[in-house]
Every structure is written in structure tokens, then in C-alpha cells.
Design a protein around this motif. Structure first.
Motif, short mmCIF file in Angstrom:
data_model
loop_
_atom_site.label_atom_id
_atom_site.label_comp_id
_atom_site.label_asym_id
_atom_site.label_seq_id
_atom_site.Cartn_x
_atom_site.Cartn_y
_atom_site.Cartn_z
N PHE A 155 0.92 -1.11 0.05
CA PHE A 155 0.02 -0.03 -0.13
C PHE A 155 1.02 1.24 0.10
N ALA A 156 1.93 1.42 0.81
CA ALA A 156 2.99 2.40 0.91
C ALA A 156 4.15 1.90 1.43
N ASP A 157 5.20 2.56 1.41
CA ASP A 157 6.44 2.31 2.11
C ASP A 157 6.63 3.56 2.78
N GLU A 158 6.61 3.56 4.08
CA GLU A 158 6.58 4.81 5.05
C GLU A 158 7.86 4.73 5.80
N GLN A 159 8.76 5.41 5.96
CA GLN A 159 9.62 5.64 6.82
C GLN A 159 10.48 4.14 7.34
N ARG A 160 10.68 3.51 6.12
CA ARG A 160 11.43 2.05 6.23
C ARG A 160 10.40 0.91 6.66
N LYS A 161 9.20 1.59 6.71
CA LYS A 161 7.89 0.30 7.28
C LYS A 161 6.98 0.13 5.74
N THR A 162 7.09 -1.28 5.44
CA THR A 162 5.96 -1.28 4.32
C THR A 162 4.74 -1.62 4.93
#
Length: 109
Positions: free
Chosen positions: A68-75
């Protein structure tokens, strides 16, 4: 992979796969899934990170979930239409099991 092959591969589901997909009704990252499952099961089921990320990788490869998204090293993952079809089938199977368990429960007491 066609729908029948996917159903054969995923249904019946492992408890881990079921709870991971159930957690993805809202997009979540791996640690969020672990905490959500722990909360849903009141601490009965605590998923290991290796188990979760291994299952997520397999599900992503099969098209059951997508990033859905890659956010600050969190997939962050979300369930796909195919994943929703698998969950619908699994929920129907579990409803049948539940109804039969209730029907015959007294025979085991």
C-alpha cells in the motif's frame, strides 16, 4: 494464478494466514499486524516477525496482498480483491464448522 488454484492453495487457511489477512482490512505494516492479532486473540496468538514477514512475502508473490505504501522504512500492506475472495470462502468454511460444532457439542460432554 486462477481462482480455483488459489482456493486450493489457501483454503483451509492456517491460523496465521487467516489472522494476517483479517488484519489487513485496514492497511498495516508487519509490526502493526503482530499487535493487531495479539489484541484480537487477547494474547493467545503472538506471531513471530519471521513468520509474519515470510507469510507476507508469499502472499504478495501470489497476489493476495499488495504494498500500500512504503513509509519511513515500514512497508504497509493491504489485501487485494483475490485476498478478499479467499477470506470470503474461508469465513464460509469457518461458519459451517462453527454451526456443526454447536450442533454436536453436547455429544462430547
Amino acid at each position: 494464478m486462477d481462482t480455483q488454484k488459489m482456493l486450493k492453495k489457501y483454503v483451509p487457511m492456517t491460523e496465521t494466514a487467516f489472522y494476517i489477512l483479517l488484519s489487513l482490512t485496514t492497511p498495516r505494516h508487519g509490526y502493526g499486524i503482530i499487535k493487531h492479532v495479539e489484541d484480537l486473540t487477547a494474547g493467545r496468538l503472538i506471531l513471530g516477525s519471521g513468520t509474519v514477514y515470510g507469510t507476507l512475502t508469499k502472499m504478495q508473490k501470489d497476489g493476495v496482498i499488495v504494498v500500500f505504501a512504503d513509509e519511513q522504512r515500514k512497508t504497509v500492506y493491504e489485501i487485494t480483491f483475490t485476498g478478499k475472495q479467499l477470506m470470503t470462502q474461508e469465513i464460509q468454511r469457518l461458519k459451517e464448522l462453527h454451526q456443526n460444532a454447536l450442533t454436536f457439542e453436547e455429544d462430547f460432554q
